[in-house]
Design an enzyme around this catalytic site. Structure first.
Site, PDB file in Angstrom:
ATOM      1  N   ASN A  21     -10.752  14.366  -7.682  1.00 37.01           N
ATOM      2  CA  ASN A  21      -9.983  15.484  -6.953  1.00 37.01           C
ATOM      3  C   ASN A  21      -8.992  16.370  -8.489  1.00 37.01           C
ATOM      4  O   ASN A  21      -7.682  15.798  -8.301  1.00 37.01           O
ATOM      5  CB  ASN A  21      -9.397  14.973  -6.143  1.00 37.01           C
ATOM      6  CG  ASN A  21     -10.372  14.252  -4.749  1.00 37.01           C
ATOM      7  OD1 ASN A  21     -11.344  14.562  -4.331  1.00 37.01           O
ATOM      8  ND2 ASN A  21     -10.221  12.316  -5.146  1.00 37.01           N
ATOM      9  N   GLY A  41      -7.519   1.560  -5.549  1.00 39.50           N
ATOM     10  CA  GLY A  41      -9.320   0.687  -6.163  1.00 39.50           C
ATOM     11  C   GLY A  41     -10.292   1.493  -5.571  1.00 39.50           C
ATOM     12  O   GLY A  41     -10.452   3.213  -4.948  1.00 39.50           O
ATOM     13  N   CYS A  82     -13.280   8.983  -1.954  1.00 39.86           N
ATOM     14  CA  CYS A  82     -13.526   7.411  -2.427  1.00 39.86           C
ATOM     15  C   CYS A  82     -13.584   7.177  -0.213  1.00 39.86           C
ATOM     16  O   CYS A  82     -13.795   5.488  -1.022  1.00 39.86           O
ATOM     17  CB  CYS A  82     -12.000   6.779  -3.105  1.00 39.86           C
ATOM     18  SG  CYS A  82     -11.027   7.480  -2.209  1.00 39.86           S
ATOM     19  N   THR A 128     -11.051  12.496 -11.979  1.00 37.81           N
ATOM     20  CA  THR A 128     -11.927  13.821 -12.268  1.00 37.81           C
ATOM     21  C   THR A 128     -12.508  14.324 -10.734  1.00 37.81           C
ATOM     22  O   THR A 128     -13.364  15.312 -10.378  1.00 37.81           O
ATOM     23  CB  THR A 128     -12.901  13.366 -13.436  1.00 37.81           C
ATOM     24  OG1 THR A 128     -13.682  15.247 -13.448  1.00 37.81           O
ATOM     25  CG2 THR A 128     -14.084  11.984 -13.215  1.00 37.81           C
ATOM     26  N   SER A 157      29.771 -38.976  33.629  1.00 35.54           N
ATOM     27  CA  SER A 157      28.071 -39.417  33.651  1.00 35.54           C
ATOM     28  C   SER A 157      27.486 -38.349  35.250  1.00 35.54           C
ATOM     29  O   SER A 157      26.837 -38.473  34.586  1.00 35.54           O
ATOM     30  CB  SER A 157      28.287 -40.643  33.991  1.00 35.54           C
ATOM     31  OG  SER A 157      29.558 -41.472  33.066  1.00 35.54           O
ATOM     32  N   VAL A 210      24.932 -34.716  28.400  1.00 40.69           N
ATOM     33  CA  VAL A 210      24.164 -35.914  27.215  1.00 40.69           C
ATOM     34  C   VAL A 210      23.970 -36.905  27.724  1.00 40.69           C
ATOM     35  O   VAL A 210      23.934 -37.270  29.161  1.00 40.69           O
ATOM     36  CB  VAL A 210      25.135 -36.994  26.663  1.00 40.69           C
ATOM     37  CG1 VAL A 210      24.995 -37.502  25.681  1.00 40.69           C
ATOM     38  CG2 VAL A 210      26.725 -35.501  26.184  1.00 40.69           C
TER      39      VAL A 210
END
Lengths: 312, 875
Positions: B129, B225, B258, B127, B559, B622
């Site tokens: 807007n 809300g 709001c 109501t 290695s 490694v």
């Protein structure tokens, strides 16, 4: 392309990119996706797009001025061989303004024992290349050729090699039949020269074999269907880059037609047993075989010439 | 024209929507219309959207007057602005937005976004807007090809329906299907609930009750809300701007927006000045008893008094029995409590404002946070402050649980967007996020009324080819290659890493001599063990830190080169953590850990003395932690040497065992790289050429050693090429299993691969694997064909692929035998009970090895186990 260029930020932490391309590509928006990406990863950029149909010294010099003003830490070339040549030289002269192109382009017998030592610098800018045409393989070679009036200078040194190369066939899909044919012929000429070169090594042979196989398998279909054959387009792009790698690591050969080069290779193979056997292996790899080695090689040469003829 | 008018009358002719039957009939009509509407093109839709917006805009004044007249609330002139805004700003914002069909296509990544309408939207109109919200919702539904049914507020139904009718008429004239907009003529709770249950999405605007009803209806809802916008005026604020902005916003449509301000918290040092500015600009500060009178008028039994909503300040004062000047703009109550028990702390939807004093900014924040929590979770908050106060602004936005935070802005106008800021989307439906029980936290727009389909085309991963910048090779090339360190690079200090055997036997000597001749200082660390340990790497790193080399030269087998790479990392990045670097990854380009950049302190040169590991051209290393016996496999292109020098002179005197083990290792590198799901044409050529050389020259290199220098050199080249192939294409499950066989039973790596490779080839070649490898480039199981390509290149040809594979495997077995490789794991002295005791652990670890990921067949635990058993027993 987008995946690869992300590295400019994530790995290389670049801040300013100088984009180099030619007028037509620039006007047709070829740079837009690159620019959008650079914006996204917050790398400042500016474009230098004065390259026209060939690599010209005055265009290079203007580009060097643009680079000196903008101070890029990466130079990104998007285009065909003229753009790539121009960009390679702009990078050299941006880093070593006093370098003398005529001097550097002196012919040498051995790239490693030349008398004019190529200037080495701390890198001001990385060179990144996104080729838009398949064929020359310039994106992976250490060569740059430029016209200066009547003179033509060719620089050959590994210093002019780009730091990384992005081969995205999305950039090549709109090539015309003529462009495809020309590209294929260039690649074939590179392959024959590289395979036959006295500097050929197992490393380069591997690239030649695979590249030749791809061209034989995919070129006829791609020539016919053009943009409707994206797989052919990608295969030719890869084959041409691989032919460039092979060619880059052998020695420059004199420019000649594919047919002439093929005939010369056949002639040499008839006289040189080692070359004959190597040519036979190349034929086998492509799936060509004859009753004896000689016939196999003859068939290979015929096949290459047929391909060249197909390219018109 | 006459026709169209007749169509508009359809609903009127069909009778009023006032009960369930008439509601269902209307619902069916709107659904039918929407089906047709969903096939409209963007061009048709845009034409309708424009016509509807123009019509609504033209009716803005009559609609505003009608709303005030019917509801007795608000200010007609302000409602004109709202109607105008709802028509013009919404049109302007979305006129070029694509909402039909393909709205985006990214050809590089192959992603297409296709917009589809949701269906029928249930719209609840408040109501406060009644006309502007109706215009807004009908327009965005038309733009998105949705049908819409409106449930007006009982006290505003006439004006809401009038607005909807105007939009509908214009839309139909522009080509929209009749009945695309419907409404409830006689609203009731029953019909509103029915609407919520039957629509496809609810666009609810209203108080908390309405929003809650929408969310509990079982249909997706975009609801908003209540707000309870708190304002803070900081000491640095421009007081005049702050006060007048608040008055302007608070009086807009008599405070019914709001997002409108409900309370002002003012810093104590400017409190009096702010108060004076409010008073000077026509606001009334309630005194003594007046405060209580107004308290009891605005909130009755804890709920907002509907009679004061949208009324003038003077009217509300009169209701409370307080006399104020007719022209009073806002009633201000100076209060202290922010608790819910304080009436002034509530949302008031009228020109009534609470005012608080705060000693510190933190106190003001705490008050605002409390007001938000009690009445306006997720909605809007506001701050007046000097724009340079970045720190306070950040503190504020971090403390506020609201989805809109407005700086120096009248909040009624600021919250709806595009008036006092130009990046918030214009909207009359403001999402409040999960704090407000909403699914949307931003201003609702057309994108929330579309279903977006994403059409993802198959794309292949970017692949790459990376190798050391410089790979120098040829028998006798080492001094020439090393020359560059001095002449070209101007290096000053070289640190050599090698093992004690090579050092003692003079392998380092030629390097040292060359360095001496160029005046490069050097030192040598030669305490590298086979399977290099972390301890020895740390020892080497300490020596490096003291020596501060600008070039590291690793000379040796895998290695020494691996140890050199690790020392290089630790030297350049002492802070790096091994565990992080060794973390397994699925995709080397998406790994969680970013490897540190190498090469800032030293250039890395790798010189192999055996032909096998390929470590001189790979990004792998490694290392074993000797305390825990855990192996850390590191993989990153940062570990790629800068220069590799492959000089067969360094390999002439390899012992036979090393020649065969490392030769077969190189063969498995080539085979696995070729079969890998990441294999590319670039790596294929290298792998094929390497295989060919190995078959041709390994037997002679094994049998004749230094007496066949050509075979030695060919093997050197083959091993480097295979290294380049797997540096880019990676390996497979054979290496995964071999790694564990080495770790648990100390079988040399090359031999372990030799024992497993043919089993693995049969396993991979299966055209119907239980699971294939996952990689976009690997479209279907084709490993059998891939092995046959290798076989053909080697001149092996059977009558079909299966026979070719068997002949190929036989050829590999023959090569192994000629090089003295035994048949089974058992033959290498691994006791059966030891093997079986460790089997399950090996299986699990092999499965989890980094190499498994690139295997073309995704192995199950049971399958790895079966292969291990076959390789153990030889059957």
């Amino acid at each position: 392309m987008p995946v690869a260029l992300h590295e400019l930020k994530t790995v290389y932490q670049k801040k300013r990119a100088l984009l180099i391309t030619d007028r037509t590509l620039y006007r047709n928006g070829a740079l837009t996706p690159v620019e959008k990406l650079l914006d996204e990863i917050q790398i400042q950029h500016t474009a230098y797009f004065a390259v026209d149909k060939s690599a010209e010294m005055n265009v290079v010099q203007e580009g060097v001025k643009a680079a000196a003003l903008f101070e890029p830490d990466v130079i990104l070339a998007v285009g065909g061989s003229d753009v790539m040549h121009t960009a390679k030289l702009i990078r050299v002269l941006y880093e070593v303004p006093q370098a003398d192109v005529a001097e550097l382009s002196k012919r040498f017998g051995d790239i490693r024992s030349r008398e004019v030592l190529f200037p080495r610098t701390d890198r001001k800018a990385s060179l990144v290349i996104v080729p838009t045409a398949s064929g020359t393989g310039e994106e992976v070679t250490p060569y740059a050729t430029v016209n200066d009036g009547a003179a033509v200078y060719t620089i050959a040194d590994y210093e002019v090699m780009p730091e990384f190369v992005v081969i995205d066939s999305d950039y090549m899909i709109s090539q015309t039949r003529e462009q495809i044919a020309a590209a294929a012929k260039t690649a074939l000429a590179h392959l024959i020269s590289a395979y036959e070169s006295p500097s050929a090594t197992e490393y380069t042979d591997g690239f030649v074999v695979k590249s030749m196989e791809s061209i034989v398998r995919f070129l006829p279909g791609y020539l016919e269907k053009g943009a409707d054959d994206p797989i052919g387009c990608e295969k030719l792009a890869e084959a041409s880059a691989m032919s460039g790698i092979a060619y880059a690591n052998t020695e420059m050969a004199d420019a000649a037609s594919v047919e002439a080069l093929a005939d010369k290779m056949l002639q040499n193979a008839c006289e040189d047993q080692t070359l004959l056997l190597r040519c036979r292996d190349l034929a086998y790899a492509i799936g060509i075989s004859g009753t004896d080695d000689k016939e196999t090689v003859v068939k290979l040469i015929e096949r290459i010439k047929a391909l060249a003829a197909l390219c018109g | 024209m006459a026709n169209t008018e007749k169509e508009v009358e359809v609903q009127a002719n069909a009778g009023l929507v006032q009960d369930l039957d008439s509601f269902n009939a209307m619902m069916a009509r709107v659904r039918e219309a929407q089906k047709v509407f969903s096939t409209y093109t963007q061009e048709q839709v845009d034409k309708i959207f424009k016509a509807a917006a123009i019509a609504a805009n033209q009716a803005r004044i009559p609609l505003a007057k009608m709303a005030v007249e019917e509801t007795g609330m608000g200010v007609a002139e302000d409602k004109v602005i709202k109607n105008h805004y709802a028509a013009e700003y919404i049109y302007n914002k979305y006129k070029d937005t694509k909402t039909c069909g393909t709205i985006e296509y990214d050809s590089a990544f192959g992603l297409r976004k296709v917009a589809e309408p949701i269906g029928v939207i249930g719209a609840v109109i408040p109501t406060t807007n009644p006309t502007s919200t109706a215009i807004f919702k009908t327009l965005v539904c038309l733009k998105t090809r949705n049908g819409i049914i409106i449930s007006p507020h009982p006290r505003a139904k006439k004006s809401t329906i009038a607005a909807a009718k105007i939009v509908l008429e214009a839309a139909i004239k522009a080509g929209a299907p009749e009945n695309i907009i419907g409404w409830i003529d006689v609203p009731s709770l029953e019909l509103t609930n029915e609407l919520m249950r039957n629509s496809d999405t609810i666009l609810a605007t209203g108080g908390p009750g309405m929003v809650k009803a929408a969310y509990s209806s079982g249909k997706p809802a975009l609801g908003v809300g209540a707000g309870n916008t708190p304002v803070i005026i900081d000491s640095t604020a421009d007081i005049r701007v702050a006060v007048n902005s608040i008055i302007h916003s608070k009086t807009f449509d008599n405070g019914m927006i709001c997002a409108s301000e409900q309370s002002v918290t003012v810093m104590s040092d400017i409190y009096d000045a702010v108060k004076k500015e409010f008073a000077d600009r026509g606001c009334y500060f309630l005194q003594g008893e007046e405060l209580d009178k107004v308290r009891k008028t605005i909130i009755i039994n804890g709920a907002l008094n509907a009679k004061i909503v949208g009324q003038k300040a003077h009217t509300i004062a009169a209701l409370a029995g307080v006399e104020v000047p007719e022209s009073t703009k806002v009633l201000i109550g100076e209060v202290e409590s922010v608790d819910i028990s304080e009436e002034f702390a509530h949302e008031k939807l009228s020109p009534v404002l609470a005012m608080y004093k705060a000693e510190t900014f933190d106190e003001a924040l705490a008050k605002a946070a409390q007001l938000v929590a009690d009445g306006g979770y997720g909605h809007t908050s506001s701050l007046f402050i000097h724009p340079a106060q970045a720190e306070k602004i950040q503190k504020h936005y971090e403390a506020m649980k609201t989805c809109r935070i407005l700086i120096n802005t009248p909040s009624s106008h600021g919250g709806i967007g595009d008036l006092y800021n130009f990046a918030l989307n214009p909207s009359l439906t403001l999402g409040c996020g999960s704090w407000g029980g909403n699914s949307v936290s931003e201003n609702v727009g057309v994108k929330h009324l579309l279903n977006i389909k994403q059409v993802a085309e198959r794309r292949e991963n970017m692949l790459w080819f990376r190798a050391p910048e410089k790979v120098y090779f040829k028998k006798g090339c080492m001094p020439v290659a090393l020359d560059e360190l001095g002449t070209v690079m101007g290096k000053k200090k070289a640190f050599i890493v090698t093992d004690s055997f090579l050092y003692k036997n003079g392998y380092v000597k030629p390097i040292e001599e060359k360095l001496d001749s160029m005046g490069i200082q050097h030192t040598c660390f030669y305490n590298v063990q086979p399977d290099p340990t972390l301890a020895s790497a740390l020892e080497g790193t300490e020596a490096m830190k003291l020596f501060e080399p600008d070039v590291i030269i690793a000379l040796g087998g895998g290695s020494a080169m691996d140890a050199g790479k690790i020392m290089w990392v630790l030297y350049e990045h002492p802070e790096a953590d091994f565990m992080d670097m060794a973390m397994r990854f699925m995709d080397i380009r998406k790994r969680i850990y970013t490897f540190p950049t190498m090469g800032e302190k030293a250039y890395f040169v790798a010189i192999p003395t055996s032909s096998g590991t390929g470590s001189e051209v790979t990004p792998f290393a490694v290392i074993t932690d000797e305390k825990t016996s855990i192996k850390y496999p590191l993989a990153d292109y940062q570990l790629l040497p800068n220069m590799a020098i492959i000089d067969a002179d360094n390999m002439m005197n390899q012992p036979k065992g090393l020649t065969s083990a490392s030769g077969i290792d190189a063969l498995t590198h080539a085979l696995e790289a070729y079969a890998s799901i990441m294999a590319t044409e670039y790596t294929d050529g290298l792998a094929l050429q390497a295989m060919k050389s190995i078959f041709a020259y390994l037997p002679s290199a094994y049998e004749n050693g230094a007496n066949d220098p050509i075979a030695r050199e060919k093997m050197a080249t083959a091993s480097t090429m295979a290294g380049m192939a797997f540096a880019n294409a990676f390996l497979g499950v054979c290496h995964s299993m071999a790694h564990k066989l080495g770790a648990y039973h100390h079988i040399p790596h090359g031999i372990a691969n030799a024992l497993l490779i043919t089993e693995v080839m049969r396993f991979n070649a299966e055209p119907v694997p239980s699971k294939m490898g996952t990689f976009s480039q690997y479209p279907y199981p084709h490993t059998l064909e891939r092995y046959c390509e290798c076989a053909h290149f080697l001149g092996i040809c059977g009558k079909d692929d299966n026979e070719t594979l068997e002949l190929f495997i036989a050829k590999i077995e023959e090569l192994k035998e000629r090089c003295g490789v035994k048949k089974t794991i058992a033959d290498y002295g691994v006791k059966e009970e030891d093997f079986l005791a460790t089997l399950d652990e090996m299986v699990e670890n092999a499965f989890d090895d980094q190499c498994t990921g690139a295997n073309p067949r995704y192995p199950l635990f049971s399958e790895i186990k079966a292969m291990y058993l076959k390789a153990y027993y030889g059957k």
